[in-house]
Design an enzyme around this catalytic site. Sequence first.
Site, PDB file in Angstrom:
ATOM      1  N   TYR A  49      63.452 105.581  93.834  1.00  0.00           N
ATOM      2  CA  TYR A  49      62.642 104.364  93.789  1.00  0.00           C
ATOM      3  C   TYR A  49      61.548 104.370  94.853  1.00  0.00           C
ATOM      4  O   TYR A  49      60.625 103.553  94.784  1.00  0.00           O
ATOM      5  CB  TYR A  49      63.511 103.119  94.003  1.00  0.00           C
ATOM      6  CG  TYR A  49      64.617 102.903  93.007  1.00  0.00           C
ATOM      7  CD1 TYR A  49      64.702 103.645  91.819  1.00  0.00           C
ATOM      8  CD2 TYR A  49      65.595 101.946  93.241  1.00  0.00           C
ATOM      9  CE1 TYR A  49      65.729 103.441  90.931  1.00  0.00           C
ATOM     10  CE2 TYR A  49      66.625 101.723  92.356  1.00  0.00           C
ATOM     11  CZ  TYR A  49      66.695 102.474  91.203  1.00  0.00           C
ATOM     12  OH  TYR A  49      67.729 102.261  90.316  1.00  0.00           O
ATOM     13  N   LYS A  74      71.108 106.155  95.813  1.00  0.00           N
ATOM     14  CA  LYS A  74      71.457 107.159  94.808  1.00  0.00           C
ATOM     15  C   LYS A  74      70.761 108.484  95.098  1.00  0.00           C
ATOM     16  O   LYS A  74      69.603 108.506  95.544  1.00  0.00           O
ATOM     17  CB  LYS A  74      71.053 106.675  93.405  1.00  0.00           C
ATOM     18  CG  LYS A  74      71.541 105.273  93.072  1.00  0.00           C
ATOM     19  CD  LYS A  74      71.072 104.822  91.702  1.00  0.00           C
ATOM     20  CE  LYS A  74      71.296 103.331  91.517  1.00  0.00           C
ATOM     21  NZ  LYS A  74      70.295 102.523  92.248  1.00  0.00           N
ATOM     22  N   HIS A 107      72.482 109.783  90.701  1.00  0.00           N
ATOM     23  CA  HIS A 107      71.641 108.898  89.891  1.00  0.00           C
ATOM     24  C   HIS A 107      71.734 109.204  88.393  1.00  0.00           C
ATOM     25  O   HIS A 107      71.859 108.293  87.574  1.00  0.00           O
ATOM     26  CB  HIS A 107      70.189 108.993  90.375  1.00  0.00           C
ATOM     27  CG  HIS A 107      69.382 107.780  90.069  1.00  0.00           C
ATOM     28  ND1 HIS A 107      68.241 107.451  90.753  1.00  0.00           N
ATOM     29  CD2 HIS A 107      69.533 106.805  89.138  1.00  0.00           C
ATOM     30  CE1 HIS A 107      67.738 106.325  90.269  1.00  0.00           C
ATOM     31  NE2 HIS A 107      68.497 105.933  89.281  1.00  0.00           N
TER      32      HIS A 107
END
Length: 276
Positions: A49, A74, A107
């Site tokens: 992210y 993650k 992830h």
Amino acid sequence: MPEQITLNDGAAIPQLGLGVWQVDAGITAQVVGWAIKAGYRLIDTAEGYQNEEGVGEAIRASDVARSELFITSKLRNGAHQRDAALTAFDDTMKKLGIEQLDLFLIHWPVPSQDKYVEAWKTLIELKKAGRIKSIGVSNFNQDHLERIIGETGVTPVVNQIELHPRFQQRALRDFHAGHNIHTESWSPLGSGRLLSDPTIASIAKKHGKSAAQTMIRWHLQEGLIVIPKSIHQDRVAANFDVFDFELDAQDLETIRGMDSADGRNGPNPATAAFLF
């Protein structure tokens, strides 16, 4: 306040938290700050992210004790090999600025590169070293779960998967339940696509709540851990204001009937091969 869900390793996770997928790095600290002030204690981010630093900034700026916050990140898909995973984890911890991570997930399995077992073994190693309290996975199908459990003897505490009224993943959730894996919902509002759904709107009107609040309540009553995302302060607060009403049996049955085998919005874990 949300219930605390006891995981299979004895740790407890808040059932309702904030997800920060697609939250711009420049506003992440502000958004997470709003969430913590509204009562959220679970914050879910990821290396991919690119906003872990903002989460860390919000943690440091908050007057809530670190021990009361539950922080999840993650492992990125391109770092499944042991040495790369260790380096990536160090980078996560540096960006978050914390001593121990509450939960770290793989992830995506990326079965085409066939390294997710190695990644899982590395997470086990980091947990044994005391750097992570709990370890789990995200976007794993049943065959991926069976393989990592079979090859290591260690069962993930959670599997975070796409889950919303149009894609309820009942079979996978049954497998989770049989192995004491808790299901965590990402895209719990159908990536926003269900906010105008007439079925949801009808139930929401009945309870005097928004469509988003109605769907979050559904996740909670289904026993799911749920991490809705918003970048608007009023919606962040509203998404947490879901503890003063309950959906009745008819509501739950109606939403159950919305499930669709082709309701997936995101990538299919069996074929997703992107590396970030």
